[in-house]
Design an enzyme around this catalytic site. Structure first.
Site, mmCIF file in Angstrom:
data_model
loop_
_atom_site.group_PDB
_atom_site.id
_atom_site.type_symbol
_atom_site.label_atom_id
_atom_site.label_comp_id
_atom_site.label_asym_id
_atom_site.label_seq_id
_atom_site.Cartn_x
_atom_site.Cartn_y
_atom_site.Cartn_z
ATOM 1 N N HIS A 41 0.838 -1.203 0.000
ATOM 2 C CA HIS A 41 0.000 0.000 0.000
ATOM 3 C C HIS A 41 0.876 1.258 0.000
ATOM 4 C CE1 HIS A 41 -2.621 2.917 2.371
ATOM 5 N NE2 HIS A 41 -3.338 2.660 1.283
ATOM 6 N N ARG A 42 0.813 2.022 -1.074
ATOM 7 C CA ARG A 42 1.706 3.173 -1.304
ATOM 8 C C ARG A 42 3.157 2.702 -1.335
ATOM 9 N NH1 ARG A 42 -1.039 7.385 3.137
ATOM 10 N NH2 ARG A 42 -3.151 6.606 2.904
ATOM 11 N N GLU A 50 0.313 -0.577 -4.695
ATOM 12 C CA GLU A 50 -0.804 0.370 -4.830
ATOM 13 C C GLU A 50 -0.205 1.753 -4.799
ATOM 14 O OE1 GLU A 50 -4.029 3.067 -3.084
ATOM 15 O OE2 GLU A 50 -1.984 2.676 -2.402
ATOM 16 N N ASP A 60 -1.227 6.266 -5.611
ATOM 17 C CA ASP A 60 -2.266 7.286 -5.785
ATOM 18 C C ASP A 60 -1.798 8.292 -6.824
ATOM 19 O OD1 ASP A 60 -3.923 6.525 -3.283
ATOM 20 O OD2 ASP A 60 -1.903 6.816 -2.488
ATOM 21 N N HIS A 85 -0.379 10.893 -2.460
ATOM 22 C CA HIS A 85 -1.673 10.582 -1.857
ATOM 23 C C HIS A 85 -2.548 11.808 -1.621
ATOM 24 C CE1 HIS A 85 -4.501 9.793 1.476
ATOM 25 N NE2 HIS A 85 -4.603 8.591 0.949
ATOM 26 N N GLU A 102 -4.775 4.136 -7.999
ATOM 27 C CA GLU A 102 -5.956 4.796 -7.433
ATOM 28 C C GLU A 102 -6.022 6.223 -7.969
ATOM 29 O OE1 GLU A 102 -6.420 5.205 -3.114
ATOM 30 O OE2 GLU A 102 -8.054 6.612 -3.511
ATOM 31 N N LYS A 104 -7.000 9.696 -7.566
ATOM 32 C CA LYS A 104 -7.354 10.499 -6.382
ATOM 33 C C LYS A 104 -8.176 11.710 -6.813
ATOM 34 C CE LYS A 104 -6.012 8.962 -2.362
ATOM 35 N NZ LYS A 104 -7.090 8.257 -1.705
ATOM 36 N N ASP A 145 0.616 -1.929 4.436
ATOM 37 C CA ASP A 145 1.826 -1.094 4.473
ATOM 38 C C ASP A 145 3.062 -1.967 4.674
ATOM 39 O OD1 ASP A 145 0.112 1.106 4.374
ATOM 40 O OD2 ASP A 145 0.158 1.436 6.540
HETATM 41 O O1 G3P Z 1 -6.690 1.721 -2.345
HETATM 42 C C1 G3P Z 1 -6.813 1.442 -1.011
HETATM 43 C C2 G3P Z 1 -6.453 2.639 -0.170
HETATM 44 O O2 G3P Z 1 -5.241 3.151 -0.654
HETATM 45 C C3 G3P Z 1 -7.484 3.709 -0.155
HETATM 46 O O3 G3P Z 1 -7.283 4.660 0.838
HETATM 47 O O4 G3P Z 1 -6.540 6.807 1.712
HETATM 48 O O5 G3P Z 1 -4.945 4.937 1.628
HETATM 49 O O6 G3P Z 1 -5.654 6.068 -0.454
HETATM 50 P P1 G3P Z 1 -6.062 5.652 0.931
HETATM 51 CA CA CA Z 2 -4.625 4.809 -2.084
#
Ligand code: G3P
Ligand code: CA
Length: 244
Positions: free
Chosen positions: A7-8, A34, A36, A49, A109, A111, A229
């Site tokens: 995640h990120r 993942e 953004d 993000h 993603e 944003k 993460d």
């Molecule tokens: O894509 C899952 C998650 O990344 C969504 O929330 O705020 O971490 O971008 P956020």
């Molecule tokens: Ca995200």
């Protein structure tokens, strides 16, 4: 097998949404990353993000108010000041270029829940086509109008409904907007939702799964993937479950 998406990037170990975090995710063996994306003033797809620069970088103000040449100078290591390499804001094309050297899946993603970023879908799609990543990219967004836009212009690219509220029968909703997956906040995920979503032939990938107990639960329930993460811990847990 439940896929593990960093995640990120490996954001527990390196600055989120930087090449340093993406490379760390690859090094530990994550299945995917993942990230953004937002649009700069001059229409470049930049990986970050927040709509604003302050939390993660040494810049100020909104991403949308700066041209890429200005953002390219920033460092995005605010949370990890000791990490000094690969800490710039990447463009999406930089990440895609780096992906030519590995087999990672990438969840992009969009944003665009705060600002519309008109044309962001077309720009992302053009890059997917340029790199032939139709099978390697999943598009998600909290902006479901954007998902339907992506579905219209690219029927062959997977879209995923991202949400954090208690949607009723989210698999039905995903089918209604012709998405192939749901990406729910973990707080909303009841066992029945996992079962029904998988039975309907859709994928389910909860976020953000950082506790080992949660990782085990979603893996044992057969979730298609998790976003975490800490992909290193998730990989160890997955290996442990396979050895049982
Ligand atoms: O894509 C899952 C998650 O990344 C969504 O929330 O705020 O971490 O971008 P956020
Ligand atoms: Ca995200």
């Amino acid at each position: 097998m439940t896929a593990i998406f960093a995640h990120r990037g490996f954001s527990a170990a390196a600055p989120e949404n930087t090449m340093s975090a993406f490379k760390a995710a690859e090094r530990v063996g994550a299945d995917g990353i993942e990230l953004d994306v937002q649009l700069t003033k001059d229409g470049r797809l930049v990986v970050i993000h927040d709509e604003k620069l302050e939390r993660t970088t040494n810049g100020r103000g909104f991403v949308k108010d700066w041209e890429w040449k200005d953002l390219a100078r920033l460092q995005a290591n605010r949370k990890f000041p000791n990490v000094t390499v690969d800490i710039g804001l990447p463009l999406l094309e930089d990440v895609f270029e780096w992906m030519t050297g590995n087999a990672l899946i990438c969840n992009v993603e969009l944003k665009n829940n705060e600002f519309d970023y008109e044309g962001i879908e077309e720009k992302v799609l053009a890059l997917i086509r340029q790199f032939n990543y139709e099978e390697r990219v999943i598009i998600s967004s909290f902006n479901h109008y954007s998902l339907t836009r992506m579905r219209q212009i690219a029927p062959d690219i997977e879209t995923a409904v991202l949400y954090s509220s208690h949607l009723y029968m989210p698999w039905k909703y995903a089918e209604a907007i012709r998405a192939q997956a749901i990406h729910p906040n973990i707080r909303t995920v009841k066992d029945g939702i996992i079962e029904e979503t998988l039975n309907a032939g859709l994928s389910i990938r909860p976020y953000t799964v950082n506790k080992t107990k949660q990782m085990k639960r979603f893996m044992e329930k057969g979730c298609s993937a998790i976003f975490t993460d800490d992909p290193q811990t998730a990989l160890a847990i997955r290996q442990g479950l396979r050895n049982q």
